[in-house]
Design a protein around this motif. Structure first.
Motif, PDB file in Angstrom:
ATOM      1  N   CYS A   1       0.835  -1.210   0.000  1.00 29.89           N
ATOM      2  CA  CYS A   1       0.000   0.000   0.000  1.00 29.89           C
ATOM      3  C   CYS A   1       0.870   1.260   0.000  1.00 29.89           C
ATOM      4  O   CYS A   1       1.662   1.475   0.926  1.00 29.89           O
ATOM      5  CB  CYS A   1      -0.899  -0.006   1.236  1.00 29.89           C
ATOM      6  SG  CYS A   1      -1.719   1.559   1.491  1.00 29.89           S
TER       7      CYS A   1
ATOM      8  N   MET B   1      -0.595   4.304  -0.135  1.00 31.17           N
ATOM      9  CA  MET B   1      -1.466   5.448   0.169  1.00 31.17           C
ATOM     10  C   MET B   1      -0.859   6.467   1.140  1.00 31.17           C
ATOM     11  O   MET B   1      -0.992   7.667   0.922  1.00 31.17           O
ATOM     12  CB  MET B   1      -2.840   4.968   0.639  1.00 31.17           C
ATOM     13  CG  MET B   1      -3.629   4.344  -0.505  1.00 31.17           C
ATOM     14  SD  MET B   1      -5.278   3.839  -0.046  1.00 31.17           S
ATOM     15  CE  MET B   1      -6.149   5.385  -0.180  1.00 31.17           C
ATOM     16  N   PRO B   2      -0.165   6.048   2.203  1.00 33.99           N
ATOM     17  CA  PRO B   2       0.411   7.070   3.096  1.00 33.99           C
ATOM     18  C   PRO B   2       1.488   7.925   2.418  1.00 33.99           C
ATOM     19  O   PRO B   2       1.918   8.930   2.970  1.00 33.99           O
ATOM     20  CB  PRO B   2       1.017   6.231   4.235  1.00 33.99           C
ATOM     21  CG  PRO B   2       0.287   4.938   4.190  1.00 33.99           C
ATOM     22  CD  PRO B   2       0.006   4.693   2.735  1.00 33.99           C
TER      23      PRO B   2
ATOM     24  N   CYS C   1      -5.863   7.272   4.539  1.00 36.93           N
ATOM     25  CA  CYS C   1      -6.752   6.418   3.745  1.00 36.93           C
ATOM     26  C   CYS C   1      -8.107   6.374   4.432  1.00 36.93           C
ATOM     27  O   CYS C   1      -8.274   6.895   5.543  1.00 36.93           O
ATOM     28  CB  CYS C   1      -6.168   5.016   3.626  1.00 36.93           C
ATOM     29  SG  CYS C   1      -6.153   4.156   5.221  1.00 36.93           S
TER      30      CYS C   1
ATOM     31  N   MET D   1      -9.514   3.961   5.826  1.00 38.25           N
ATOM     32  CA  MET D   1      -9.590   3.046   6.971  1.00 38.25           C
ATOM     33  C   MET D   1      -9.296   3.771   8.292  1.00 38.25           C
ATOM     34  O   MET D   1      -9.602   3.280   9.360  1.00 38.25           O
ATOM     35  CB  MET D   1      -8.591   1.894   6.807  1.00 38.25           C
ATOM     36  CG  MET D   1      -8.730   1.104   5.537  1.00 38.25           C
ATOM     37  SD  MET D   1     -10.254   0.172   5.451  1.00 38.25           S
ATOM     38  CE  MET D   1      -9.877  -1.174   6.553  1.00 38.25           C
ATOM     39  N   TYR D   2      -8.619   4.896   8.187  1.00 35.99           N
ATOM     40  CA  TYR D   2      -8.312   5.682   9.386  1.00 35.99           C
ATOM     41  C   TYR D   2      -9.232   6.893   9.421  1.00 35.99           C
ATOM     42  O   TYR D   2      -9.308   7.636   8.440  1.00 35.99           O
ATOM     43  CB  TYR D   2      -6.870   6.194   9.348  1.00 35.99           C
ATOM     44  CG  TYR D   2      -5.830   5.144   9.598  1.00 35.99           C
ATOM     45  CD1 TYR D   2      -5.486   4.779  10.896  1.00 35.99           C
ATOM     46  CD2 TYR D   2      -5.185   4.523   8.535  1.00 35.99           C
ATOM     47  CE1 TYR D   2      -4.507   3.815  11.121  1.00 35.99           C
ATOM     48  CE2 TYR D   2      -4.216   3.556   8.765  1.00 35.99           C
ATOM     49  CZ  TYR D   2      -3.877   3.211  10.050  1.00 35.99           C
ATOM     50  OH  TYR D   2      -2.920   2.266  10.274  1.00 35.99           O
TER      51      TYR D   2
ATOM     52  N   CYS E   1      -3.706  -1.350   9.685  1.00 38.15           N
ATOM     53  CA  CYS E   1      -3.076  -1.834   8.444  1.00 38.15           C
ATOM     54  C   CYS E   1      -3.064  -3.366   8.416  1.00 38.15           C
ATOM     55  O   CYS E   1      -3.261  -3.980   7.375  1.00 38.15           O
ATOM     56  CB  CYS E   1      -1.644  -1.315   8.319  1.00 38.15           C
ATOM     57  SG  CYS E   1      -1.540   0.447   7.980  1.00 38.15           S
TER      58      CYS E   1
ATOM     59  N   CYS F   1      -6.411  -4.543   7.361  1.00 37.97           N
ATOM     60  CA  CYS F   1      -6.923  -3.906   6.134  1.00 37.97           C
ATOM     61  C   CYS F   1      -7.020  -4.919   4.978  1.00 37.97           C
ATOM     62  O   CYS F   1      -6.041  -5.568   4.628  1.00 37.97           O
ATOM     63  CB  CYS F   1      -5.979  -2.766   5.755  1.00 37.97           C
ATOM     64  SG  CYS F   1      -6.394  -2.003   4.188  1.00 37.97           S
TER      65      CYS F   1
ATOM     66  N   MET G   1      -7.612  -4.111   1.852  1.00 34.37           N
ATOM     67  CA  MET G   1      -7.515  -3.437   0.548  1.00 34.37           C
ATOM     68  C   MET G   1      -6.276  -3.810  -0.261  1.00 34.37           C
ATOM     69  O   MET G   1      -6.268  -3.637  -1.470  1.00 34.37           O
ATOM     70  CB  MET G   1      -7.557  -1.918   0.741  1.00 34.37           C
ATOM     71  CG  MET G   1      -8.880  -1.441   1.294  1.00 34.37           C
ATOM     72  SD  MET G   1      -9.291   0.214   0.771  1.00 34.37           S
ATOM     73  CE  MET G   1      -8.049   1.199   1.489  1.00 34.37           C
ATOM     74  N   PHE G   2      -5.234  -4.277   0.425  1.00 31.96           N
ATOM     75  CA  PHE G   2      -3.986  -4.552  -0.305  1.00 31.96           C
ATOM     76  C   PHE G   2      -3.428  -5.918   0.060  1.00 31.96           C
ATOM     77  O   PHE G   2      -3.512  -6.341   1.207  1.00 31.96           O
ATOM     78  CB  PHE G   2      -2.939  -3.468  -0.018  1.00 31.96           C
ATOM     79  CG  PHE G   2      -3.362  -2.124  -0.536  1.00 31.96           C
ATOM     80  CD1 PHE G   2      -3.104  -1.778  -1.851  1.00 31.96           C
ATOM     81  CD2 PHE G   2      -4.059  -1.232   0.268  1.00 31.96           C
ATOM     82  CE1 PHE G   2      -3.512  -0.548  -2.354  1.00 31.96           C
ATOM     83  CE2 PHE G   2      -4.482  -0.004  -0.228  1.00 31.96           C
ATOM     84  CZ  PHE G   2      -4.208   0.329  -1.540  1.00 31.96           C
TER      85      PHE G   2
HETATM   86  S1  SF4 Z   1      -5.115   0.733   6.494  1.00 31.29           S
HETATM   87 FE1  SF4 Z   1      -4.881  -0.225   4.484  1.00 31.29          FE
HETATM   88  S2  SF4 Z   1      -5.123   1.455   3.015  1.00 31.29           S
HETATM   89 FE2  SF4 Z   1      -4.743   2.369   5.011  1.00 31.29          FE
HETATM   90  S3  SF4 Z   1      -2.542   2.714   5.080  1.00 31.29           S
HETATM   91 FE3  SF4 Z   1      -2.925   0.713   6.036  1.00 31.29          FE
HETATM   92  S4  SF4 Z   1      -2.714  -0.789   4.396  1.00 31.29           S
HETATM   93 FE4  SF4 Z   1      -2.935   1.245   3.437  1.00 31.29          FE
END
Ligand code: SF4
Ligand code: SF4
Length: 394
Positions: A308, A310-311, A326, A328-329, A365, A368, A370-371
């Motif tokens: 991921c 995204m950060p 993202c 999720m936070y 994370c 999560c 998503m990845f």
């Molecule tokens: S929660 Fe998921 S989308 Fe968000 S930073 Fe972590 S791995 Fe990436």
């Protein structure tokens, strides 16, 4: 950790910002969390909006996504803020219900967006209005015609338009009509998404997930979906059905259920405490049983991480006036509208990056979905390449 790994913990640019103007909405869609009395109402503090725009420019942001957790068009002067983003040179995508009658200025701002995503469950005006309480199909369709009409008049490419429907027993056998009408209105992309079922909304139309439908009704629904797919393909449009909906159409008998726990202590109305979403199997007599969720697989610290970025590439500015990496936070860093760069390099963000780079993932994370997982070393190299840092060994 060597200095090169350290170089990857702080960022100087991002690609995309998601902005949530509000969590309030003018509609009461029967399936939506926003309509429940416990849903928290928040508005982004827009006093420093101009500063935020400048910050985003300085960070090299290219895309701004205006999110649809609430309805942006009910925020006072929303179209003026949208125009500022467009004038700032960002490519803007917006999620809106397009349910309000719009001024010419609002239509112009919308017509300049790169992409407009909107929820619309049915093109039958009566059903539309029953599911999307407070809306009128005619107003919605008029807004789309005006946006496209203005672009045509000015010889501009119209925004890419996406229609999303929430799969339910009420609408799934009508999706062919839905796609046909969308094509006539110039819609580019159709998607059928999954229904997360909350407790029923008192006084609203009763709708149920596809997983509750009888074999005969499912067969009819599958035929409608196939016709819709064919219509979209024939017109050169995109048509997608989320995998879980596809499985339900083929008899999985699964539904997604969300139960909400409220805090009823103190005075006033109950407030949201936490929610739990889980899969249920619908038995032939209509009763349901929960499918046990396997415990999250433990990660291997130092060996595996999530793939991921995204950060390093995105920021989410929530209507709670918090900033996060993202969706999720939700609440990791309060944000008052100024110094986005400092917020993105504050301790909570650095810790999330450090977790991803080392494999010692944060709890969020780790859970999560998503990845996919990737080797830590490989991931570090990918982040380094993306950030233009030559070497990033541990
Ligand atoms: S929660 Fe998921 S989308 Fe968000 S930073 Fe972590 S791995 Fe990436
Ligand atoms: S328009 Fe969107 S946010 Fe508003 S109630 Fe309907 S689904 Fe929810």
């Amino acid at each position: 950790m060597t200095s090169s790994h350290h170089d990857l913990l702080h960022i100087h640019s991002i690609e995309k910002v998601t902005l949530e103007f509000t969590t309030r909405c003018n509609l009461k869609c029967v399936y939506c969390a926003v309509t429940r009395p416990w849903h928290r109402k928040n508005d982004l503090d827009l006093a420093s909006f101009d500063v935020l725009v400048e910050e985003m420019k300085a960070l090299g942001v290219r895309t701004v996504q205006i999110s649809g957790g609430g309805e942006t068009t009910i925020v006072r002067d929303w179209d003026r803020y949208l125009k500022k983003l467009l004038d700032g040179g960002f490519r803007v995508s917006i999620i809106s219900n397009l349910a309000k009658p719009m001024t010419d200025q609002a239509i112009r701002a919308l017509s300049l967006c790169g992409e407009i995503t909107t929820s619309i469950d049915s093109v039958d005006p009566e059903l539309y209005e029953a599911i999307r309480k407070g809306g009128s199909f005619e107003t919605f369709a008029t807004n789309i015609r005006r946006i496209r009409g203005l672009c045509e008049q000015e010889g501009r490419k119209p925004p890419y338009m996406i229609w999303n429907a929430v799969a339910s027993d009420r609408i799934i056998s009508l999706v062919d009509q839905w796609v046909a009408k969308g094509i006539s209105l110039g819609i580019d992309h159709f998607q059928i998404s999954e229904f997360f079922q909350y407790d029923e909304l008192p006084g609203a139309i009763s709708i149920h997930p596809v997983g509750t439908m009888s074999g005969e009704d499912l067969a009819r629904a599958r035929r409608a979906v196939e016709r819709a797919r064919w219509l979209a393909k024939d017109a050169g449009k995109w048509f997608a059905v989320l995998p879980a909906v596809e499985e339900a159409l083929h008899g999985s008998r699964k539904v997604m259920r969300t139960e909400v726990e409220l805090d009823c202590g103190g005075e006033g109305k109950p407030v949201f405490k936490k929610s739990r979403t889980f899969v249920q199997i619908v038995n032939s007599d209509g009763s349901r049983q929960e499918v046990p969720t396997p415990p999250p697989s433990p990660m291997l610290p130092g060996k595996k991480t999530k793939n991921c970025f995204m950060p390093w590439t995105e920021a989410f500015v929530w209507a709670t006036n918090d900033v996060a990496p993202c969706c999720m936070y939700k609440r990791i860093r309060p944000f008052d509208g100024g110094d986005l760069a400092a917020a993105l390099n504050s301790q909570p963000f650095v810790e999330i990056r450090e977790g991803l780079l080392s494999g010692n993932l944060s709890h969020t994370c780790n859970l999560c979905p998503m990845f996919e997982q990737v080797d830590v070393e490989e991931f570090r190299q990918r982040v380094a390449e993306r950030m233009g840092v030559p070497s990033a060994k541990a």
